[in-house]
Design a protein around this motif. Structure first.
Motif, mmCIF file in Angstrom:
data_model
loop_
_atom_site.group_PDB
_atom_site.id
_atom_site.type_symbol
_atom_site.label_atom_id
_atom_site.label_comp_id
_atom_site.label_asym_id
_atom_site.label_seq_id
_atom_site.Cartn_x
_atom_site.Cartn_y
_atom_site.Cartn_z
ATOM 1 N N PHE A 54 52.385 40.664 40.620
ATOM 2 C CA PHE A 54 53.397 39.663 40.953
ATOM 3 C C PHE A 54 52.780 38.533 41.771
ATOM 4 O O PHE A 54 53.445 37.924 42.597
ATOM 5 C CB PHE A 54 54.553 40.298 41.728
ATOM 6 C CG PHE A 54 55.472 41.114 40.861
ATOM 7 C CD1 PHE A 54 56.615 40.553 40.313
ATOM 8 C CD2 PHE A 54 55.186 42.445 40.580
ATOM 9 C CE1 PHE A 54 57.465 41.299 39.509
ATOM 10 C CE2 PHE A 54 56.034 43.198 39.779
ATOM 11 C CZ PHE A 54 57.165 42.623 39.243
ATOM 12 N N THR A 55 51.512 38.253 41.543
ATOM 13 C CA THR A 55 50.843 37.166 42.255
ATOM 14 C C THR A 55 51.062 35.853 41.526
ATOM 15 O O THR A 55 51.344 35.823 40.332
ATOM 16 C CB THR A 55 49.338 37.433 42.375
ATOM 17 O OG1 THR A 55 48.785 37.557 41.054
ATOM 18 C CG2 THR A 55 49.068 38.721 43.143
ATOM 19 N N ARG A 73 39.204 46.918 44.864
ATOM 20 C CA ARG A 73 38.988 45.549 45.350
ATOM 21 C C ARG A 73 39.769 44.591 44.446
ATOM 22 O O ARG A 73 39.782 44.740 43.229
ATOM 23 C CB ARG A 73 37.503 45.199 45.343
ATOM 24 C CG ARG A 73 36.710 45.860 46.467
ATOM 25 C CD ARG A 73 35.225 45.780 46.218
ATOM 26 N NE ARG A 73 34.828 46.628 45.094
ATOM 27 C CZ ARG A 73 33.686 46.482 44.417
ATOM 28 N NH1 ARG A 73 32.856 45.491 44.714
ATOM 29 N NH2 ARG A 73 33.401 47.295 43.427
ATOM 30 N N PHE A 74 40.386 43.602 45.077
ATOM 31 C CA PHE A 74 41.240 42.643 44.380
ATOM 32 C C PHE A 74 40.649 41.244 44.556
ATOM 33 O O PHE A 74 40.414 40.808 45.683
ATOM 34 C CB PHE A 74 42.664 42.703 44.933
ATOM 35 C CG PHE A 74 43.311 44.056 44.780
ATOM 36 C CD1 PHE A 74 44.133 44.328 43.698
ATOM 37 C CD2 PHE A 74 43.090 45.059 45.715
ATOM 38 C CE1 PHE A 74 44.729 45.571 43.544
ATOM 39 C CE2 PHE A 74 43.682 46.307 45.584
ATOM 40 C CZ PHE A 74 44.495 46.561 44.498
ATOM 41 N N TYR A 75 40.423 40.560 43.423
ATOM 42 C CA TYR A 75 39.755 39.257 43.442
ATOM 43 C C TYR A 75 40.623 38.174 42.801
ATOM 44 O O TYR A 75 41.309 38.419 41.809
ATOM 45 C CB TYR A 75 38.429 39.317 42.668
ATOM 46 C CG TYR A 75 37.336 40.121 43.320
ATOM 47 C CD1 TYR A 75 36.418 39.519 44.180
ATOM 48 C CD2 TYR A 75 37.208 41.486 43.071
ATOM 49 C CE1 TYR A 75 35.399 40.254 44.768
ATOM 50 C CE2 TYR A 75 36.201 42.231 43.655
ATOM 51 C CZ TYR A 75 35.293 41.610 44.509
ATOM 52 O OH TYR A 75 34.290 42.349 45.082
ATOM 53 N N ASP A 76 40.573 36.997 43.383
ATOM 54 C CA ASP A 76 41.062 35.775 42.754
ATOM 55 C C ASP A 76 39.820 35.017 42.333
ATOM 56 O O ASP A 76 39.144 34.406 43.165
ATOM 57 C CB ASP A 76 41.903 34.961 43.744
ATOM 58 C CG ASP A 76 42.387 33.637 43.153
ATOM 59 O OD1 ASP A 76 42.056 33.353 41.983
ATOM 60 O OD2 ASP A 76 43.083 32.880 43.851
ATOM 61 N N VAL A 135 41.143 43.361 39.272
ATOM 62 C CA VAL A 135 41.093 44.583 40.068
ATOM 63 C C VAL A 135 39.858 45.391 39.674
ATOM 64 O O VAL A 135 39.650 45.689 38.503
ATOM 65 C CB VAL A 135 42.364 45.440 39.860
ATOM 66 C CG1 VAL A 135 42.305 46.689 40.736
ATOM 67 C CG2 VAL A 135 43.610 44.622 40.181
ATOM 68 N N ILE A 136 39.057 45.750 40.688
ATOM 69 C CA ILE A 136 37.865 46.565 40.482
ATOM 70 C C ILE A 136 38.067 47.886 41.205
ATOM 71 O O ILE A 136 38.317 47.914 42.409
ATOM 72 C CB ILE A 136 36.590 45.874 41.020
ATOM 73 C CG1 ILE A 136 36.404 44.492 40.380
ATOM 74 C CG2 ILE A 136 35.365 46.763 40.784
ATOM 75 C CD1 ILE A 136 36.151 44.526 38.900
ATOM 76 N N GLU A 137 37.939 48.992 40.450
ATOM 77 C CA GLU A 137 38.056 50.326 41.042
ATOM 78 C C GLU A 137 36.670 50.933 41.158
ATOM 79 O O GLU A 137 35.844 50.805 40.252
ATOM 80 C CB GLU A 137 38.953 51.202 40.164
ATOM 81 C CG GLU A 137 39.224 52.585 40.736
ATOM 82 C CD GLU A 137 38.231 53.631 40.274
ATOM 83 O OE1 GLU A 137 38.092 54.668 40.954
ATOM 84 O OE2 GLU A 137 37.587 53.414 39.219
ATOM 85 N N GLY A 138 36.405 51.595 42.294
ATOM 86 C CA GLY A 138 35.091 52.193 42.487
ATOM 87 C C GLY A 138 34.016 51.130 42.632
ATOM 88 O O GLY A 138 34.217 50.082 43.236
ATOM 89 N N GLU A 139 32.859 51.391 42.049
ATOM 90 C CA GLU A 139 31.741 50.465 42.182
ATOM 91 C C GLU A 139 31.891 49.229 41.303
ATOM 92 O O GLU A 139 31.730 48.111 41.743
ATOM 93 C CB GLU A 139 30.419 51.185 41.861
ATOM 94 C CG GLU A 139 30.005 52.194 42.913
ATOM 95 C CD GLU A 139 29.835 51.564 44.286
ATOM 96 O OE1 GLU A 139 29.231 50.475 44.377
ATOM 97 O OE2 GLU A 139 30.324 52.156 45.266
ATOM 98 N N ASN A 140 32.225 49.460 40.026
ATOM 99 C CA ASN A 140 32.289 48.294 39.131
ATOM 100 C C ASN A 140 33.178 48.569 37.930
ATOM 101 O O ASN A 140 32.883 48.145 36.813
ATOM 102 C CB ASN A 140 30.876 47.912 38.664
ATOM 103 C CG ASN A 140 30.827 46.500 38.109
ATOM 104 O OD1 ASN A 140 31.603 45.622 38.518
ATOM 105 N ND2 ASN A 140 29.938 46.267 37.164
#
Length: 241
Positions: free
Chosen positions: A39-40, A71-74, A46-51
């Motif tokens: 909802f952004t 980890r969440f990236y824009d 979205v990255i789960e774990g290492e990659n």
């Protein structure tokens, strides 16, 4: 003496075999499943774990259980580095919210504002919880909700509820009636009139459509429309049941 010696030797062998057997036991890894609804205002990677980049947000994926790193990236900008719990053999649904580019990314599940424990209203009613995430509105606004209902021989507008001092935190759930058409089906269209909580000046009038035939409890929020030439507001449905 010899019997005692052989008895001790036998017990040592049994103990050794038992220890080896226990050491060799390997449990199958337990998996759980997860989905993340976005909802952004801008789509997030979205990255789960290492990659491990997750597929299209909203899809269910199976992951090894535990407190997994996400980890969440824009684009290449890291918005959030956190852990989410994956429970064995269970499906968990998460949501990410960032109504505008200045907001901090939030990750939550259906326990937000007690949504998962909220009881269902009586027939012919709905429950609404509302938050104000708009930068175009004052910090607190009053919201008045109307719909239409059929009263022979015509359809007329009726006020069904109000939520006062709506802020950046979700309000308590308010129970409101739904209108009926001439065939006694519930009306799904509503109108939100947003007023300044200080002087009651009308700021915006916002249309709202709710899935009243399939759900009766809703989490909604007000946000700024993007890609418009002048400030405008919309109401977004976050969760329903």
């Amino acid at each position: 003496m010899r019997i005692t010696f052989y008895f001790i030797l036998f017990m040592l062998i049994i103990t050794g075999v038992s220890s080896c057997s226990k050491g060799d036991l390997i449990k199958d890894p337990a998996f759980g499943s997860i989905s993340i609804s976005d909802f952004t205002s801008k789509k997030v990677t979205v990255i789960e774990g290492e990659n491990n980049q997750l597929p299209v947000l909203g899809e269910t994926v199976s992951l090894l259980s535990g407190n997994n790193r996400f980890r969440f990236y824009d684009d290449k900008t890291l918005l959030l580095d956190t852990s989410l719990k994956i429970e064995p053999f269970k499906k968990h649904k998460y949501f990410i919210l960032r109504p505008n580019n200045q907001s901090v990314l939030r990750v939550f599940d259906d326990s937000l504002n007690g949504f998962n424990q909220e009881t269902f209203p009586a027939a012919g009613s709905v429950k609404i919880s509302l938050a104000n995430f708009s930068k175009s509105l004052p910090d607190k606004v009053n919201v008045y909700i109307t719909t239409t209902t059929y009263r022979a021989p015509a359809t007329e507008e009726i006020k069904v509820g109000e939520i006062l001092k709506v802020s950046g935190s979700f309000s308590g759930f308010k129970t409101m009636l739904t209108g009926k058409d001439q065939f006694l089906k519930p009306i799904k269209e509503f109108t939100l009139t947003i007023k300044d909580s200080n002087d009651q000046a009308v700021l915006f009038t916002v249309p709202l459509v709710l899935p009243v035939e399939t759900a009766t409890v809703y989490l909604l929020y007000l946000e700024d429309k993007t890609g418009v030439t002048k400030p405008d507001i919309r109401a977004t449905l976050l969760m329903s049941k």
